[in-house]
Design a protein around this motif. Structure first.
Motif, PDB file in Angstrom:
ATOM      1  N   GLN A  31       0.796  -1.224   0.000  1.00  0.00           N
ATOM      2  CA  GLN A  31       0.000   0.000   0.000  1.00  0.00           C
ATOM      3  C   GLN A  31       0.829   1.274   0.000  1.00  0.00           C
ATOM      4  O   GLN A  31       0.603   2.175  -0.819  1.00  0.00           O
ATOM      5  N   MET A  32       1.801   1.387   0.917  1.00  0.00           N
ATOM      6  CA  MET A  32       2.567   2.620   1.004  1.00  0.00           C
ATOM      7  C   MET A  32       3.360   2.886  -0.275  1.00  0.00           C
ATOM      8  O   MET A  32       3.438   4.026  -0.743  1.00  0.00           O
ATOM      9  N   GLU A  33       3.927   1.855  -0.833  1.00  0.00           N
ATOM     10  CA  GLU A  33       4.691   2.030  -2.070  1.00  0.00           C
ATOM     11  C   GLU A  33       3.779   2.433  -3.221  1.00  0.00           C
ATOM     12  O   GLU A  33       4.125   3.310  -4.028  1.00  0.00           O
ATOM     13  N   LEU A  34       2.597   1.819  -3.279  1.00  0.00           N
ATOM     14  CA  LEU A  34       1.637   2.160  -4.323  1.00  0.00           C
ATOM     15  C   LEU A  34       1.195   3.612  -4.203  1.00  0.00           C
ATOM     16  O   LEU A  34       1.187   4.361  -5.192  1.00  0.00           O
ATOM     17  N   TYR A  35       0.821   4.018  -2.996  1.00  0.00           N
ATOM     18  CA  TYR A  35       0.344   5.383  -2.790  1.00  0.00           C
ATOM     19  C   TYR A  35       1.430   6.412  -3.096  1.00  0.00           C
ATOM     20  O   TYR A  35       1.149   7.475  -3.656  1.00  0.00           O
ATOM     21  N   GLN A  61     -11.857   2.294 -13.371  1.00  0.00           N
ATOM     22  CA  GLN A  61     -11.141   1.106 -13.840  1.00  0.00           C
ATOM     23  C   GLN A  61     -10.972   0.026 -12.770  1.00  0.00           C
ATOM     24  O   GLN A  61     -10.857  -1.154 -13.092  1.00  0.00           O
ATOM     25  N   TYR A  62     -10.954   0.451 -11.503  1.00  0.00           N
ATOM     26  CA  TYR A  62     -10.735  -0.496 -10.405  1.00  0.00           C
ATOM     27  C   TYR A  62     -11.788  -0.285  -9.318  1.00  0.00           C
ATOM     28  O   TYR A  62     -11.481   0.119  -8.191  1.00  0.00           O
ATOM     29  N   PRO A  63     -13.049  -0.555  -9.652  1.00  0.00           N
ATOM     30  CA  PRO A  63     -14.151  -0.267  -8.721  1.00  0.00           C
ATOM     31  C   PRO A  63     -14.104  -1.071  -7.420  1.00  0.00           C
ATOM     32  O   PRO A  63     -14.692  -0.656  -6.418  1.00  0.00           O
ATOM     33  N   ASP A  64     -13.412  -2.187  -7.427  1.00  0.00           N
ATOM     34  CA  ASP A  64     -13.348  -3.017  -6.216  1.00  0.00           C
ATOM     35  C   ASP A  64     -12.248  -2.585  -5.254  1.00  0.00           C
ATOM     36  O   ASP A  64     -12.157  -3.101  -4.138  1.00  0.00           O
ATOM     37  N   VAL A  65     -11.413  -1.670  -5.683  1.00  0.00           N
ATOM     38  CA  VAL A  65     -10.316  -1.201  -4.831  1.00  0.00           C
ATOM     39  C   VAL A  65     -10.731   0.119  -4.174  1.00  0.00           C
ATOM     40  O   VAL A  65     -11.092   1.075  -4.855  1.00  0.00           O
ATOM     41  N   LYS A  66     -10.694   0.149  -2.866  1.00  0.00           N
ATOM     42  CA  LYS A  66     -11.116   1.338  -2.122  1.00  0.00           C
ATOM     43  C   LYS A  66      -9.935   2.258  -1.823  1.00  0.00           C
ATOM     44  O   LYS A  66      -8.783   1.863  -1.905  1.00  0.00           O
ATOM     45  N   GLY A  67     -10.261   3.491  -1.457  1.00  0.00           N
ATOM     46  CA  GLY A  67      -9.231   4.421  -1.017  1.00  0.00           C
ATOM     47  C   GLY A  67      -8.752   5.398  -2.061  1.00  0.00           C
ATOM     48  O   GLY A  67      -7.683   6.011  -1.904  1.00  0.00           O
ATOM     49  N   PHE A  68      -9.534   5.564  -3.139  1.00  0.00           N
ATOM     50  CA  PHE A  68      -9.089   6.446  -4.213  1.00  0.00           C
ATOM     51  C   PHE A  68     -10.032   7.628  -4.425  1.00  0.00           C
ATOM     52  O   PHE A  68     -10.317   8.017  -5.557  1.00  0.00           O
ATOM     53  N   ARG A  71      -9.927  13.306  -2.404  1.00  0.00           N
ATOM     54  CA  ARG A  71      -9.164  13.743  -1.223  1.00  0.00           C
ATOM     55  C   ARG A  71      -7.952  12.854  -0.991  1.00  0.00           C
ATOM     56  O   ARG A  71      -6.852  13.331  -0.688  1.00  0.00           O
ATOM     57  N   SER A  72      -8.137  11.545  -1.139  1.00  0.00           N
ATOM     58  CA  SER A  72      -7.034  10.602  -0.953  1.00  0.00           C
ATOM     59  C   SER A  72      -5.946  10.810  -1.993  1.00  0.00           C
ATOM     60  O   SER A  72      -4.751  10.742  -1.688  1.00  0.00           O
ATOM     61  N   LEU A  73      -6.353  11.074  -3.251  1.00  0.00           N
ATOM     62  CA  LEU A  73      -5.359  11.306  -4.301  1.00  0.00           C
ATOM     63  C   LEU A  73      -4.573  12.582  -4.047  1.00  0.00           C
ATOM     64  O   LEU A  73      -3.361  12.646  -4.308  1.00  0.00           O
ATOM     65  N   ARG A  74      -5.233  13.600  -3.520  1.00  0.00           N
ATOM     66  CA  ARG A  74      -4.504  14.826  -3.171  1.00  0.00           C
ATOM     67  C   ARG A  74      -3.506  14.549  -2.060  1.00  0.00           C
ATOM     68  O   ARG A  74      -2.398  15.101  -2.050  1.00  0.00           O
ATOM     69  N   ARG A  75      -3.904  13.704  -1.120  1.00  0.00           N
ATOM     70  CA  ARG A  75      -2.983  13.357  -0.031  1.00  0.00           C
ATOM     71  C   ARG A  75      -1.784  12.565  -0.550  1.00  0.00           C
ATOM     72  O   ARG A  75      -0.663  12.755  -0.082  1.00  0.00           O
ATOM     73  N   MET A  76      -2.015  11.665  -1.487  1.00  0.00           N
ATOM     74  CA  MET A  76      -0.902  10.925  -2.081  1.00  0.00           C
ATOM     75  C   MET A  76       0.057  11.876  -2.781  1.00  0.00           C
ATOM     76  O   MET A  76       1.282  11.739  -2.665  1.00  0.00           O
ATOM     77  N   ARG A  77      -0.501  12.826  -3.506  1.00  0.00           N
ATOM     78  CA  ARG A  77       0.321  13.840  -4.172  1.00  0.00           C
ATOM     79  C   ARG A  77       1.103  14.645  -3.145  1.00  0.00           C
ATOM     80  O   ARG A  77       2.321  14.867  -3.296  1.00  0.00           O
ATOM     81  N   ASP A  78       0.435  15.081  -2.082  1.00  0.00           N
ATOM     82  CA  ASP A  78       1.091  15.882  -1.045  1.00  0.00           C
ATOM     83  C   ASP A  78       2.142  15.067  -0.296  1.00  0.00           C
ATOM     84  O   ASP A  78       3.177  15.612   0.114  1.00  0.00           O
ATOM     85  N   PHE A  79       1.865  13.772  -0.103  1.00  0.00           N
ATOM     86  CA  PHE A  79       2.834  12.907   0.568  1.00  0.00           C
ATOM     87  C   PHE A  79       4.133  12.878  -0.221  1.00  0.00           C
ATOM     88  O   PHE A  79       5.216  13.046   0.347  1.00  0.00           O
ATOM     89  N   ALA A  93       8.923   6.906   6.568  1.00  0.00           N
ATOM     90  CA  ALA A  93       7.484   6.958   6.329  1.00  0.00           C
ATOM     91  C   ALA A  93       6.973   5.665   5.701  1.00  0.00           C
ATOM     92  O   ALA A  93       5.867   5.216   6.003  1.00  0.00           O
ATOM     93  N   MET A  94       7.780   5.070   4.837  1.00  0.00           N
ATOM     94  CA  MET A  94       7.362   3.851   4.155  1.00  0.00           C
ATOM     95  C   MET A  94       7.197   2.668   5.110  1.00  0.00           C
ATOM     96  O   MET A  94       6.583   1.664   4.774  1.00  0.00           O
ATOM     97  N   LYS A  95       7.747   2.797   6.313  1.00  0.00           N
ATOM     98  CA  LYS A  95       7.645   1.727   7.305  1.00  0.00           C
ATOM     99  C   LYS A  95       6.407   1.865   8.181  1.00  0.00           C
ATOM    100  O   LYS A  95       6.117   0.999   9.001  1.00  0.00           O
ATOM    101  N   LEU A  96       5.679   2.973   8.011  1.00  0.00           N
ATOM    102  CA  LEU A  96       4.450   3.197   8.765  1.00  0.00           C
ATOM    103  C   LEU A  96       3.235   2.932   7.891  1.00  0.00           C
ATOM    104  O   LEU A  96       3.344   2.765   6.680  1.00  0.00           O
ATOM    105  N   GLY A  97       2.062   2.924   8.510  1.00  0.00           N
ATOM    106  CA  GLY A  97       0.828   2.763   7.760  1.00  0.00           C
ATOM    107  C   GLY A  97       0.396   4.093   7.148  1.00  0.00           C
ATOM    108  O   GLY A  97       0.862   5.161   7.549  1.00  0.00           O
TER     109      GLY A  97
END
Length: 198
Positions: A31-35, A61-68, A71-79, A93-97
């Motif tokens: 998850q962390m690497e993907l985000y 494209q990925y309706p079964d995957v949650k968390g996108f 707001r979440s995408l902006r957070r990924m960008r900001d991260f 950071a990659m070692k945390l959730g």
């Protein structure tokens, strides 16, 4: 007529971004690497609406995957933006959730304090709620963290194996002397935390 034309949304080609996203999703990354990689992909776009368009594409494209959500995408960008020039912090950071990272990232604090709370969250296993409380109580002023080298050395030196006579099960017990360093301060903060929750 001119005013109407000026308000028409300019069509932007996001196909390159979508292809990059598909490539990342196909890798089945942690998850962390993907985000982080999605955040990096969105950062490559200069358009303000890139995060929203990435969110719409992922949900379509990925309706079964949650968390996108947008707001979440902006957070990924900001991260990614927050840590792209700080490789040491990014590695921590990659070692945390993800939720822990969001709490630390969105807190108004210096880079040094972000690193402290990353170390503390990892060392003590703090959850999102724990982090919020400890930050509110300025835990960094009362808790002394043990260095990672010290923990590894204590692990090797003090790891012992004891046999439980009652159960007949052999269990490895790890004793860390560093608990004595922070236990008093940690109990003090926990008492404050209980008052907050109650």
């Amino acid at each position: 007529e001119r005013g109407v034309l000026m308000n028409i949304r300019k069509k932007i080609d996001y196909s390159e971004m979508y292809e990059a996203i598909d490539s990342l999703m196909a890798k089945e990354l942690p998850q962390m690497e993907l985000y982080c990689e999605i955040g990096k992909t969105v950062c490559r776009r200069t358009e303000k609406g890139a995060a929203v368009m990435a969110s719409e594409y992922l949900n379509m494209q990925y309706p079964d995957v949650k968390g996108f959500s947008p707001r979440s995408l902006r957070r990924m960008r900001d991260f990614y933006r927050t840590y792209e020039n700080h490789p040491t912090l990014l590695s921590r950071a990659m070692k945390l959730g993800w939720i822990q990272n969001v709490v630390i990232m969105e807190a108004d604090m210096t880079t040094e304090l972000r690193e402290w709370y990353m170390k503390a969250a990892k060392q003590f296993g703090w959850s999102k709620s724990d982090l919020v409380i400890q930050m509110a109580n300025n835990a960094h002023t009362e808790i002394m963290l043990v260095s990672e080298t010290g923990i590894r050395n204590a692990d090797r030196a003090n790891s012992v194996t004891s046999t439980r006579k009652n159960s007949g099960v052999v269990r490895a017990e790890k004793r860390y002397p560093d608990h004595r360093i922070h236990s008093r301060a940690y109990r003090k903060i926990n008492r404050k935390s209980l008052r907050i929750w109650n």
